[in-house]
Design an enzyme around this catalytic site. Structure first.
Site, PDB file in Angstrom:
ATOM      1  N   ASN A  65       0.834  -1.192   0.000  1.00 41.42           N
ATOM      2  CA  ASN A  65       0.000   0.000   0.000  1.00 41.42           C
ATOM      3  C   ASN A  65       0.871   1.244   0.000  1.00 41.42           C
ATOM      4  O   ASN A  65       2.078   1.192   0.254  1.00 41.42           O
ATOM      5  CB  ASN A  65      -0.910  -0.001   1.231  1.00 41.42           C
ATOM      6  CG  ASN A  65      -1.902  -1.145   1.212  1.00 41.42           C
ATOM      7  OD1 ASN A  65      -2.709  -1.266   0.298  1.00 41.42           O
ATOM      8  ND2 ASN A  65      -1.842  -2.003   2.224  1.00 41.42           N
ATOM      9  N   CYS A  74      -4.252  -7.135  -4.783  1.00 45.08           N
ATOM     10  CA  CYS A  74      -4.954  -5.961  -5.285  1.00 45.08           C
ATOM     11  C   CYS A  74      -5.544  -6.312  -6.639  1.00 45.08           C
ATOM     12  O   CYS A  74      -4.812  -6.731  -7.540  1.00 45.08           O
ATOM     13  CB  CYS A  74      -3.994  -4.775  -5.395  1.00 45.08           C
ATOM     14  SG  CYS A  74      -4.717  -3.313  -6.177  1.00 45.08           S
ATOM     15  N   ARG A 203      -7.942   0.854   2.813  1.00 49.77           N
ATOM     16  CA  ARG A 203      -6.929   0.588   3.829  1.00 49.77           C
ATOM     17  C   ARG A 203      -5.548   0.720   3.191  1.00 49.77           C
ATOM     18  O   ARG A 203      -5.287   0.217   2.114  1.00 49.77           O
ATOM     19  CB  ARG A 203      -7.140  -0.840   4.353  1.00 49.77           C
ATOM     20  CG  ARG A 203      -6.211  -1.299   5.445  1.00 49.77           C
ATOM     21  CD  ARG A 203      -6.414  -2.777   5.747  1.00 49.77           C
ATOM     22  NE  ARG A 203      -6.051  -3.628   4.617  1.00 49.77           N
ATOM     23  CZ  ARG A 203      -5.621  -4.880   4.715  1.00 49.77           C
ATOM     24  NH1 ARG A 203      -5.508  -5.451   5.893  1.00 49.77           N
ATOM     25  NH2 ARG A 203      -5.322  -5.581   3.650  1.00 49.77           N
ATOM     26  N   CYS A 212     -11.474   0.395  -6.823  1.00 53.52           N
ATOM     27  CA  CYS A 212     -10.906  -0.729  -6.076  1.00 53.52           C
ATOM     28  C   CYS A 212     -11.479  -2.011  -6.666  1.00 53.52           C
ATOM     29  O   CYS A 212     -12.688  -2.242  -6.596  1.00 53.52           O
ATOM     30  CB  CYS A 212     -11.240  -0.612  -4.585  1.00 53.52           C
ATOM     31  SG  CYS A 212     -10.625  -2.001  -3.604  1.00 53.52           S
ATOM     32  N   THR A 214     -10.874  -5.389  -5.897  1.00 55.36           N
ATOM     33  CA  THR A 214     -11.377  -6.374  -4.940  1.00 55.36           C
ATOM     34  C   THR A 214     -12.601  -5.838  -4.205  1.00 55.36           C
ATOM     35  O   THR A 214     -13.481  -6.610  -3.810  1.00 55.36           O
ATOM     36  CB  THR A 214     -10.289  -6.768  -3.923  1.00 55.36           C
ATOM     37  OG1 THR A 214      -9.771  -5.597  -3.286  1.00 55.36           O
ATOM     38  CG2 THR A 214      -9.153  -7.524  -4.604  1.00 55.36           C
TER      39      THR A 214
END
Length: 272
Positions: A65, A74, A203, A212, A214
């Site tokens: 991240n 990811c 996160r 995003c 996922t």
């Protein structure tokens, strides 16, 4: 150090091939934090490292991240790295990508469109959460093992809401005490048949991102379980564009665009 900058529906990443660079594993988290720092460096939502495969894949994907923390996997990153793998001769049009959360299969659809088979849903737990003065019916989801943690929250009229109104709620849910590893927070709204809006507080990025993968997959998995969508090529409208998710007996699949933004050399003397 050579790098490639890519994005998938606005979710942007820095990629290096560590089979060539040979950066020690213990230095990668610190390097990720420095490289992903916008304005002071290249800037990105995440940092991805290609390494030699260990259990039968074409190569290994390590994901970090923007804050330097290690991520299990990811989705948009895997789509981007699948394009990198194909265009750099590491794999064919169908490829097996090793991740900490398990093997991910990538598929080349066109020059820029890539599809991946996401990690399987391993946890799906409905919850009622009190946060920011309200009660929310949510679903906690994990993909893979160890699981990528997500919480799915319905938010009517999502596209009309100011992000600032949702930021405190996103931050609160991201750190909710009953989530063992924290969670990515996915707000969604059903627009019409198999057409949804998704906004994710991620996160590690610790803010909203433009998409995003996922997270969109987790939302569709939950809605398929509720019979609110068909699960076939569901369109997820995200701030960075469109993603498409299929949730079927064969698994959870994510399709969307990839783009190569830049290729270059990092001045490590100034950075590290």
């Amino acid at each position: 150090m050579d790098f490639v900058k890519m994005h998938g529906a606005g979710n942007d990443f820095i990629i290096i091939n560590n089979m060539e660079e040979q950066i020690p594993l213990e230095k990668l988290g610190d390097l990720a934090e420095k490289l992903c720092h916008r304005r002071f460096s290249i800037g990105a939502d995440g940092f991805m490292v290609i390494d030699a495969p260990e259990y039968g894949g074409d190569y290994k994907m390590r994901f970090y991240n923007a804050d330097g923390s290690f991520g299990e996997m990811c989705g948009n990153g895997a789509r981007c790295i699948a394009r990198y793998g194909y265009e750099n001769g590491l794999a064919g049009k169908v490829q097996n990508i090793e991740t900490i959360a398990g093997m991910v299969t990538g598929y080349r659809e066109t020059e820029s469109m890539y599809r991946i088979k996401l990690n399987d849903v391993t946890v799906m737990k409905p919850m009622r959460i009190e946060a920011c003065g309200n009660t929310y019916d949510c679903t906690y989801v994990e993909l893979g093992d160890p699981g990528i943690p997500h919480v799915v929250v319905e938010m009517p009229a999502l596209t009309l809401k100011d992000k600032e109104e949702l930021r405190d709620l996103g931050k609160t849910l991201r750190h909710y005490s009953e989530f063992p590893k924290g969670a990515n927070v996915n707000f969604y709204d059903i627009i019409d048949n198999d057409n949804i809006a998704v906004l994710t507080y991620e996160r590690g990025a610790e803010d909203f991102t433009l998409s995003c993968g996922t997270g969109s997959g987790s939302v569709v998995a939950v809605l398929k379980e509720k019979r609110a969508v068909s699960g076939e090529h569901v369109k997820a409208n995200v701030p960075g564009g469109e993603l498409f998710v299929t949730a079927s007996e064969d698994g959870l699949f994510l399709t969307g665009p990839t783009a190569i933004i830049a290729k270059g050399e990092i001045n490590t003397k100034e950075l590290i």
